[in-house]
Write a protein that holds these residues in place. Sequence first.
Motif, PDB file in Angstrom:
ATOM      1  N   GLN A  82       0.819  -1.117   0.002  1.00 33.23           N
ATOM      2  CA  GLN A  82       0.101  -0.053   0.055  1.00 33.23           C
ATOM      3  C   GLN A  82       0.745   1.404  -0.024  1.00 33.23           C
ATOM      4  O   GLN A  82       2.136   1.236   0.418  1.00 33.23           O
ATOM      5  N   VAL A  83       0.391   2.456  -0.468  1.00 36.63           N
ATOM      6  CA  VAL A  83       1.054   3.628  -0.685  1.00 36.63           C
ATOM      7  C   VAL A  83       0.754   4.495   0.512  1.00 36.63           C
ATOM      8  O   VAL A  83      -0.577   4.610   1.155  1.00 36.63           O
ATOM      9  N   ASN A  84       1.835   5.023   1.315  1.00 37.78           N
ATOM     10  CA  ASN A  84       1.283   5.849   2.527  1.00 37.78           C
ATOM     11  C   ASN A  84       1.223   7.448   1.956  1.00 37.78           C
ATOM     12  O   ASN A  84       2.438   7.732   1.552  1.00 37.78           O
ATOM     13  N   TRP A  85       0.168   7.776   1.583  1.00 34.89           N
ATOM     14  CA  TRP A  85       0.071   9.133   1.153  1.00 34.89           C
ATOM     15  C   TRP A  85       0.014  10.323   2.163  1.00 34.89           C
ATOM     16  O   TRP A  85      -0.397  10.194   3.283  1.00 34.89           O
ATOM     17  N   ALA A  86       0.916  11.234   1.689  1.00 32.50           N
ATOM     18  CA  ALA A  86       0.827  12.566   2.464  1.00 32.50           C
ATOM     19  C   ALA A  86      -0.258  13.375   1.655  1.00 32.50           C
ATOM     20  O   ALA A  86      -0.243  13.305   0.514  1.00 32.50           O
ATOM     21  N   ALA A  87      -0.792  14.413   2.301  1.00 33.30           N
ATOM     22  CA  ALA A  87      -1.737  15.451   1.701  1.00 33.30           C
ATOM     23  C   ALA A  87      -0.812  16.344   1.299  1.00 33.30           C
ATOM     24  O   ALA A  87      -0.930  17.427   1.647  1.00 33.30           O
ATOM     25  N   ASP A  88       0.109  16.070   0.302  1.00 30.96           N
ATOM     26  CA  ASP A  88       0.881  16.903  -0.337  1.00 30.96           C
ATOM     27  C   ASP A  88       0.689  17.327  -1.822  1.00 30.96           C
ATOM     28  O   ASP A  88      -0.059  16.500  -2.256  1.00 30.96           O
ATOM     29  N   HIS A  89       1.544  18.077  -2.380  1.00 30.74           N
ATOM     30  CA  HIS A  89       1.482  18.606  -3.648  1.00 30.74           C
ATOM     31  C   HIS A  89       2.861  18.628  -4.465  1.00 30.74           C
ATOM     32  O   HIS A  89       3.722  19.030  -3.496  1.00 30.74           O
ATOM     33  N   ALA A  90       2.880  18.400  -5.563  1.00 28.37           N
ATOM     34  CA  ALA A  90       4.124  18.344  -6.083  1.00 28.37           C
ATOM     35  C   ALA A  90       4.260  19.060  -7.343  1.00 28.37           C
ATOM     36  O   ALA A  90       3.207  18.806  -8.079  1.00 28.37           O
ATOM     37  N   LEU A  91       5.293  19.810  -7.846  1.00 28.03           N
ATOM     38  CA  LEU A  91       5.315  20.429  -9.062  1.00 28.03           C
ATOM     39  C   LEU A  91       6.520  20.616  -9.566  1.00 28.03           C
ATOM     40  O   LEU A  91       7.481  20.866  -8.860  1.00 28.03           O
ATOM     41  N   THR A  92       6.623  20.316 -10.905  1.00 29.66           N
ATOM     42  CA  THR A  92       8.096  20.631 -11.782  1.00 29.66           C
ATOM     43  C   THR A  92       7.890  21.381 -12.882  1.00 29.66           C
ATOM     44  O   THR A  92       7.167  21.183 -13.475  1.00 29.66           O
ATOM     45  N   VAL A  93       9.104  22.302 -13.006  1.00 37.78           N
ATOM     46  CA  VAL A  93       9.164  23.082 -14.055  1.00 37.78           C
ATOM     47  C   VAL A  93      10.115  22.736 -15.021  1.00 37.78           C
ATOM     48  O   VAL A  93      11.380  22.621 -14.392  1.00 37.78           O
ATOM     49  N   VAL A  94      10.093  22.411 -15.995  1.00 41.72           N
ATOM     50  CA  VAL A  94      11.232  22.133 -16.966  1.00 41.72           C
ATOM     51  C   VAL A  94      11.836  23.413 -17.505  1.00 41.72           C
ATOM     52  O   VAL A  94      11.320  24.329 -17.975  1.00 41.72           O
ATOM     53  N   MET A  95      13.263  23.324 -17.266  1.00 44.91           N
ATOM     54  CA  MET A  95      13.968  24.340 -18.209  1.00 44.91           C
ATOM     55  C   MET A  95      14.607  23.690 -19.325  1.00 44.91           C
ATOM     56  O   MET A  95      15.322  22.413 -19.240  1.00 44.91           O
ATOM     57  N   ALA A  96      14.339  24.295 -20.449  1.00 47.93           N
ATOM     58  CA  ALA A  96      14.807  23.928 -21.570  1.00 47.93           C
ATOM     59  C   ALA A  96      15.758  24.848 -22.284  1.00 47.93           C
ATOM     60  O   ALA A  96      15.812  26.091 -21.973  1.00 47.93           O
ATOM     61  N   ALA A  97      16.621  24.456 -23.259  1.00 42.58           N
ATOM     62  CA  ALA A  97      17.594  25.298 -24.106  1.00 42.58           C
ATOM     63  C   ALA A  97      16.763  25.656 -24.983  1.00 42.58           C
ATOM     64  O   ALA A  97      16.133  25.331 -25.622  1.00 42.58           O
ATOM     65  N   GLU A  98      17.025  27.306 -25.046  1.00 40.44           N
ATOM     66  CA  GLU A  98      16.591  28.115 -26.032  1.00 40.44           C
ATOM     67  C   GLU A  98      16.309  27.350 -27.593  1.00 40.44           C
ATOM     68  O   GLU A  98      17.450  27.028 -27.942  1.00 40.44           O
ATOM     69  N   GLY A  99      15.320  27.715 -28.051  1.00 43.91           N
ATOM     70  CA  GLY A  99      15.062  26.752 -29.548  1.00 43.91           C
ATOM     71  C   GLY A  99      14.073  25.468 -29.448  1.00 43.91           C
ATOM     72  O   GLY A  99      13.602  25.115 -30.173  1.00 43.91           O
ATOM     73  N   TYR A 100      14.355  24.967 -28.284  1.00 39.78           N
ATOM     74  CA  TYR A 100      13.682  23.703 -27.947  1.00 39.78           C
ATOM     75  C   TYR A 100      12.253  23.794 -28.202  1.00 39.78           C
ATOM     76  O   TYR A 100      11.783  25.032 -27.864  1.00 39.78           O
ATOM     77  N   PRO A 101      11.231  23.026 -29.053  1.00 43.34           N
ATOM     78  CA  PRO A 101      11.656  21.682 -29.271  1.00 43.34           C
ATOM     79  C   PRO A 101      12.365  21.581 -30.886  1.00 43.34           C
ATOM     80  O   PRO A 101      12.335  20.462 -31.414  1.00 43.34           O
ATOM     81  N   GLY A 102      12.707  22.691 -31.120  1.00 48.84           N
ATOM     82  CA  GLY A 102      13.231  22.708 -32.555  1.00 48.84           C
ATOM     83  C   GLY A 102      14.907  22.755 -32.416  1.00 48.84           C
ATOM     84  O   GLY A 102      15.360  22.268 -31.126  1.00 48.84           O
TER      85      GLY A 102
END
Length: 420
Positions: free
Chosen positions: A319-339
């Motif tokens: 079983q999973v022991n859940w916390a009442a939490d939230h997570a967020l991730t911001v992707v930093m990409a190289a200028e020009g991406y996805p080209g």
Amino acid sequence: MNILILGGGGREHALAWAVKQNPKCDRLIVAPGNAGIAAIAECADIDILSGTTVVTFVEENAIDFVIVGPEAPLAAGVADALRAAGVLTFGPSAAAARLEASKSFTKEICDASGAPTAGYARFTDKATAVDYVRRTGAPIVVKADGLAAGKGVVVAMTEDEALTALDDMFGGSFGAAGAEVVIEEFMEGEEASFFILCDGTDVLPVGTAQDHKRVGEGDTGPNTGGMGAYSPAPVLSDEIARRALEEIVKPTVAEMARRGTPFQGVLYAGLMIKDGAPRLVEYNVRFGDPECQVLMTRLGAQALDLMLACAEGRLAEAQVNWAADHALTVVMAAEGYPGAYRKGTAIRGLDALPEDSFHMAFHAGTAERDGAVVATGGRVLNVTARGASLREARERAYAMVDAIDWPEGFCRRDIGWRAL
Ligand code: AMP
Ligand code: GLY
């Protein structure tokens, strides 16, 4: 125990970060890894698409457990080779990985198990496909059958776009992946991702997430591998998750077992939700990238216990022991991406960032050169934070982004907007 993780992106950095926190982990090797992973684990530059190479490496290094990160080694049968050699492995066989590697196979499984999904037709001949598009009209979705690095799907809002997609696919733009084309009904609704561990028989949900596929703010511009994600996804309510599990995931797992190709690993169900009902968009047979980063941030050390229970066929008692939490991730990409984008630009300020169970800058495409961290890919960093609310997680993540000195990088400033 000695653990080997295959892969070298942000997903594998997050997996390594979680596994490393578990006291069961003695030695941790990641192949090939990256500059961020090298700070917490040994990295080994081996050919992870070769089952023979990986098995030899496992024997030489007395590895007890292998976690396969990306889809390519799974589709290439690396998990089969490991299990045949008696190695405890997290990740499906090549036969079960067809749930990601072939869109028409997934449709066949949906038909056989009654899982709700978009109506579809399959084509190996262009003229028949063109005729079908002309009769059906737009909007319509055109997909190359095989693995195409996320680029083999065209959501065509006009008939012309659909016909151009058919030209490309049958013209060989996707190689063998485009030899067969699946044309689907366009589904409206809100998308969310659901992650479920499966041990062949039993299933255990390990979280929900929503990502941001377009490169630009407000979900504009070209598609990418994902510019950010957060977990949980409010649109995937408990009731919708329950329905997705009962109506889509469990019937799929049962059908795979019935065919003698049980699915063992993590099933990533991409869902379209409308009027309280989920329909399957697609399956992936691995954790999402960057969705894994938010899931691991929330699960922490227990992720290893859960993946072990999965590989050992003990999910019924896990079983999973859940916390009442939230997570967020911001992707930093190289200028020009996805080209086209520049490689080798220096990233500064990473050493000064907080690193604890609330803050972690995972590396996706980096290398170390003369003591400096440089960008080596399109998606380069996954700046991730956890909080009591999504807002708090978001504030923490962007505070870290602002402390990173990388003029040649960019990110979206609106990750999480749908849920906030
Ligand atoms: P896939 O690689 O199958 O996930 O497709 C990529 C993206 O295309 C999905 O995340 C959806 O946003 C969109 N998409 C795929 N199939 C459909 C569909 N039948 N209706 C609407 N959008 C779709
Ligand atoms: N973020 C989408 C994927 O991993 O396929």
